[in-house]
Scaffold this motif. Structure first.
Motif, PDB file in Angstrom:
ATOM      1  N   THR A  31     -35.628 -15.741  -0.601  1.00 27.04           N
ATOM      2  CA  THR A  31     -35.637 -14.079  -0.341  1.00 27.04           C
ATOM      3  C   THR A  31     -35.429 -13.959   1.015  1.00 27.04           C
ATOM      4  OG1 THR A  31     -37.638 -14.057  -1.809  1.00 27.04           O
ATOM      5  CG2 THR A  31     -37.527 -12.293  -0.408  1.00 27.04           C
ATOM      6  N   VAL A  32     -35.794 -14.596   2.035  1.00 22.73           N
ATOM      7  CA  VAL A  32     -35.516 -14.515   3.258  1.00 22.73           C
ATOM      8  C   VAL A  32     -33.827 -14.478   3.507  1.00 22.73           C
ATOM      9  CG1 VAL A  32     -35.732 -15.241   5.849  1.00 22.73           C
ATOM     10  CG2 VAL A  32     -37.678 -15.051   4.156  1.00 22.73           C
ATOM     11  N   SER A  33     -33.213 -15.482   2.931  1.00 20.67           N
ATOM     12  CA  SER A  33     -31.612 -15.594   3.204  1.00 20.67           C
ATOM     13  C   SER A  33     -31.059 -14.546   2.423  1.00 20.67           C
ATOM     14  CB  SER A  33     -31.230 -16.793   2.392  1.00 20.67           C
ATOM     15  OG  SER A  33     -31.879 -18.145   3.145  1.00 20.67           O
ATOM     16  N   ARG A  34     -31.633 -14.153   1.247  1.00 27.18           N
ATOM     17  CA  ARG A  34     -30.962 -12.840   0.579  1.00 27.18           C
ATOM     18  C   ARG A  34     -31.225 -11.755   1.494  1.00 27.18           C
ATOM     19  NH1 ARG A  34     -33.734 -15.207  -3.917  1.00 27.18           N
ATOM     20  NH2 ARG A  34     -35.192 -13.342  -3.930  1.00 27.18           N
ATOM     21  N   ARG A  35     -32.310 -11.486   1.959  1.00 29.89           N
ATOM     22  CA  ARG A  35     -32.370 -10.311   2.776  1.00 29.89           C
ATOM     23  C   ARG A  35     -31.610 -10.348   4.023  1.00 29.89           C
ATOM     24  NH1 ARG A  35     -37.860 -10.831   3.785  1.00 29.89           N
ATOM     25  NH2 ARG A  35     -38.243  -9.843   1.823  1.00 29.89           N
ATOM     26  N   THR A  36     -31.419 -11.382   4.603  1.00 20.88           N
ATOM     27  CA  THR A  36     -30.444 -11.616   5.768  1.00 20.88           C
ATOM     28  C   THR A  36     -28.914 -11.147   5.288  1.00 20.88           C
ATOM     29  OG1 THR A  36     -32.088 -13.271   6.866  1.00 20.88           O
ATOM     30  CG2 THR A  36     -29.874 -13.251   7.728  1.00 20.88           C
ATOM     31  N   ILE A  37     -28.651 -11.662   4.419  1.00 23.68           N
ATOM     32  CA  ILE A  37     -27.056 -11.355   3.803  1.00 23.68           C
ATOM     33  C   ILE A  37     -26.932  -9.955   3.688  1.00 23.68           C
ATOM     34  CG2 ILE A  37     -25.565 -11.666   2.120  1.00 23.68           C
ATOM     35  CD1 ILE A  37     -26.600 -14.655   1.764  1.00 23.68           C
ATOM     36  N   VAL A  38     -28.093  -9.152   2.907  1.00 25.38           N
ATOM     37  CA  VAL A  38     -27.977  -7.924   2.671  1.00 25.38           C
ATOM     38  C   VAL A  38     -28.015  -7.141   3.880  1.00 25.38           C
ATOM     39  CG1 VAL A  38     -29.006  -5.799   1.820  1.00 25.38           C
ATOM     40  CG2 VAL A  38     -28.877  -8.002   0.385  1.00 25.38           C
ATOM     41  N   GLN A  39     -28.680  -7.453   5.105  1.00 23.21           N
ATOM     42  CA  GLN A  39     -28.764  -6.946   6.413  1.00 23.21           C
ATOM     43  C   GLN A  39     -27.774  -6.997   6.949  1.00 23.21           C
ATOM     44  OE1 GLN A  39     -32.327  -8.936   7.914  1.00 23.21           O
ATOM     45  NE2 GLN A  39     -33.718  -7.275   6.928  1.00 23.21           N
ATOM     46  N   ALA A  40     -26.768  -8.298   6.984  1.00 30.28           N
ATOM     47  CA  ALA A  40     -25.431  -8.315   7.605  1.00 30.28           C
ATOM     48  C   ALA A  40     -24.629  -7.643   6.794  1.00 30.28           C
ATOM     49  CB  ALA A  40     -25.141  -9.794   7.439  1.00 30.28           C
ATOM     50  N   ILE A  41     -24.603  -7.313   5.707  1.00 33.57           N
ATOM     51  CA  ILE A  41     -23.653  -6.384   4.918  1.00 33.57           C
ATOM     52  C   ILE A  41     -23.834  -4.919   5.452  1.00 33.57           C
ATOM     53  CG2 ILE A  41     -22.864  -5.524   2.915  1.00 33.57           C
ATOM     54  CD1 ILE A  41     -23.610  -8.074   1.558  1.00 33.57           C
ATOM     55  N   CYS A  42     -25.390  -4.850   5.450  1.00 35.81           N
ATOM     56  CA  CYS A  42     -25.320  -3.243   5.944  1.00 35.81           C
ATOM     57  C   CYS A  42     -25.006  -2.982   7.307  1.00 35.81           C
ATOM     58  CB  CYS A  42     -26.980  -2.874   5.830  1.00 35.81           C
ATOM     59  SG  CYS A  42     -27.231  -2.787   4.225  1.00 35.81           S
ATOM     60  N   ARG A  43     -25.248  -4.093   8.181  1.00 39.15           N
ATOM     61  CA  ARG A  43     -24.948  -3.900   9.686  1.00 39.15           C
ATOM     62  C   ARG A  43     -23.217  -3.497   9.686  1.00 39.15           C
ATOM     63  NH1 ARG A  43     -28.632  -7.909  10.611  1.00 39.15           N
ATOM     64  NH2 ARG A  43     -27.074  -9.686  10.537  1.00 39.15           N
ATOM     65  N   GLU A  44     -22.677  -4.431   8.901  1.00 38.47           N
ATOM     66  CA  GLU A  44     -21.084  -4.212   8.874  1.00 38.47           C
ATOM     67  C   GLU A  44     -20.743  -2.588   8.442  1.00 38.47           C
ATOM     68  OE1 GLU A  44     -19.161  -6.268  10.562  1.00 38.47           O
ATOM     69  OE2 GLU A  44     -20.300  -8.127  10.484  1.00 38.47           O
ATOM     70  N   ILE A  45     -21.357  -2.373   7.322  1.00 36.87           N
ATOM     71  CA  ILE A  45     -21.326  -0.977   6.986  1.00 36.87           C
ATOM     72  C   ILE A  45     -21.057  -0.074   7.883  1.00 36.87           C
ATOM     73  CG2 ILE A  45     -21.836   0.898   5.461  1.00 36.87           C
ATOM     74  CD1 ILE A  45     -22.625  -1.529   3.262  1.00 36.87           C
ATOM     75  N   GLU A  46     -22.281  -0.036   8.837  1.00 30.15           N
ATOM     76  CA  GLU A  46     -22.520   0.873   9.856  1.00 30.15           C
ATOM     77  C   GLU A  46     -21.795   0.674  10.959  1.00 30.15           C
ATOM     78  OE1 GLU A  46     -24.178   3.405   9.402  1.00 30.15           O
ATOM     79  OE2 GLU A  46     -24.705   3.100   7.301  1.00 30.15           O
ATOM     80  N   GLY A  47     -20.845  -0.503  11.284  1.00 29.92           N
ATOM     81  CA  GLY A  47     -20.170  -0.929  12.279  1.00 29.92           C
ATOM     82  C   GLY A  47     -20.947  -1.522  13.236  1.00 29.92           C
ATOM     83  N   LEU A  48     -21.891  -1.974  12.949  1.00 31.78           N
ATOM     84  CA  LEU A  48     -22.768  -2.720  13.977  1.00 31.78           C
ATOM     85  C   LEU A  48     -23.148  -4.529  13.887  1.00 31.78           C
ATOM     86  CD1 LEU A  48     -26.076  -0.479  13.757  1.00 31.78           C
ATOM     87  CD2 LEU A  48     -24.088  -0.425  15.525  1.00 31.78           C
ATOM     88  N   GLY A  49     -22.341  -4.830  12.902  1.00 36.76           N
ATOM     89  CA  GLY A  49     -22.163  -6.336  12.772  1.00 36.76           C
ATOM     90  C   GLY A  49     -21.136  -6.948  13.510  1.00 36.76           C
ATOM     91  N   CYS A  50     -20.938  -8.049  13.303  1.00 32.81           N
ATOM     92  CA  CYS A  50     -20.038  -8.959  14.186  1.00 32.81           C
ATOM     93  C   CYS A  50     -18.464  -8.388  14.363  1.00 32.81           C
ATOM     94  CB  CYS A  50     -20.251 -10.339  14.065  1.00 32.81           C
ATOM     95  SG  CYS A  50     -19.477 -10.748  12.372  1.00 32.81           S
ATOM     96  N   LEU A  51     -18.149  -7.645  13.126  1.00 32.46           N
ATOM     97  CA  LEU A  51     -16.727  -7.112  13.306  1.00 32.46           C
ATOM     98  C   LEU A  51     -16.324  -6.053  13.636  1.00 32.46           C
ATOM     99  CD1 LEU A  51     -16.283  -7.813   9.263  1.00 32.46           C
ATOM    100  CD2 LEU A  51     -15.449  -9.382  11.018  1.00 32.46           C
ATOM    101  N   GLY A  52     -17.512  -5.216  14.284  1.00 31.12           N
ATOM    102  CA  GLY A  52     -17.340  -4.262  14.877  1.00 31.12           C
ATOM    103  C   GLY A  52     -17.052  -2.696  14.139  1.00 31.12           C
ATOM    104  N   MET A  53     -16.761  -1.755  14.721  1.00 31.22           N
ATOM    105  CA  MET A  53     -16.605  -0.508  14.283  1.00 31.22           C
ATOM    106  C   MET A  53     -15.017  -0.566  13.437  1.00 31.22           C
ATOM    107  SD  MET A  53     -19.033   1.427  14.858  1.00 31.22           S
ATOM    108  CE  MET A  53     -18.351   3.188  14.656  1.00 31.22           C
ATOM    109  N   PRO A  54     -15.111   0.138  12.236  1.00 29.19           N
ATOM    110  CA  PRO A  54     -13.825   0.156  11.610  1.00 29.19           C
ATOM    111  C   PRO A  54     -12.793   0.588  12.299  1.00 29.19           C
ATOM    112  CG  PRO A  54     -15.430   1.392  10.388  1.00 29.19           C
ATOM    113  CD  PRO A  54     -16.136   1.196  11.795  1.00 29.19           C
ATOM    114  N   ASP A  55     -11.517  -0.058  12.237  1.00 32.89           N
ATOM    115  CA  ASP A  55     -10.261   0.286  13.112  1.00 32.89           C
ATOM    116  C   ASP A  55      -9.848   1.482  12.466  1.00 32.89           C
ATOM    117  OD1 ASP A  55      -7.926   0.244  14.206  1.00 32.89           O
ATOM    118  OD2 ASP A  55      -7.536  -2.169  13.888  1.00 32.89           O
ATOM    119  N   PRO A  56      -9.526   2.509  13.158  1.00 33.94           N
ATOM    120  CA  PRO A  56      -8.689   3.484  12.638  1.00 33.94           C
ATOM    121  C   PRO A  56      -7.584   3.194  11.794  1.00 33.94           C
ATOM    122  CG  PRO A  56      -9.154   4.022  15.127  1.00 33.94           C
ATOM    123  CD  PRO A  56      -9.573   2.659  14.412  1.00 33.94           C
ATOM    124  N   SER A  57      -6.991   2.352  12.201  1.00 29.92           N
ATOM    125  CA  SER A  57      -5.515   1.859  11.520  1.00 29.92           C
ATOM    126  C   SER A  57      -5.933   1.321   9.897  1.00 29.92           C
ATOM    127  CB  SER A  57      -4.756   0.905  12.246  1.00 29.92           C
ATOM    128  OG  SER A  57      -5.514  -0.445  12.472  1.00 29.92           O
TER     129      SER A  57
END
Length: 125
Positions: free
Chosen positions: A75-101
């Protein structure tokens, strides 16, 4: 419904949604992006041909797929993955903010940081 539509729009604009299958595997393996061990699931992710767009279903629409299709029992691993996905959606993950291009580049091998990531902070790429 409106909030879900806004979330979906942010997801499609996110860098995560633009990752290829190979780039998604790299994202999963990089601990600063997804801070949990998914090494046992990498073959399954590869076999399913998942890419960044797939993460909408796995992280938002139907997170039970992480358990059912990827066989992540913790459950902890699944929750961690979902949180990582949500961080990316908000631009707060390791990939950063969406590129305007709309472009994204992620190549990780041997545990190296993805381009634009230094000490878990996006560099603006």
């Amino acid at each position: 419904k409106e909030e879900r539509d806004r979330l979906r729009t942010r997801f499609y604009r996110s860098k995560l949604s633009k990752l290829t299958a190979v780039e998604l595997l790299d994202w999963f393996q990089y601990q600063k992006c997804v801070p949990t061990d998914v090494s046992k699931q990498l073959d399954q992710i590869r076999e399913l041909g998942l890419n960044g767009l797939s993460m909408w279903d796995y992280g938002v629409k139907n997170p039970a797929l992480l358990r059912k299709e990827l066989r992540i029992s913790s459950t902890v691993s699944r929750r961690t993955i979902v949180q990582a996905i949500c961080r990316e959606i908000e631009g707060l993950g390791c990939l950063g903010m969406p590129d305007p291009s709309g472009e994204v580049s992620l190549v990780v091998s041997s545990g190296e940081a993805p381009p634009g990531v230094t000490d878990n902070k996006p560099t603006g790429r």
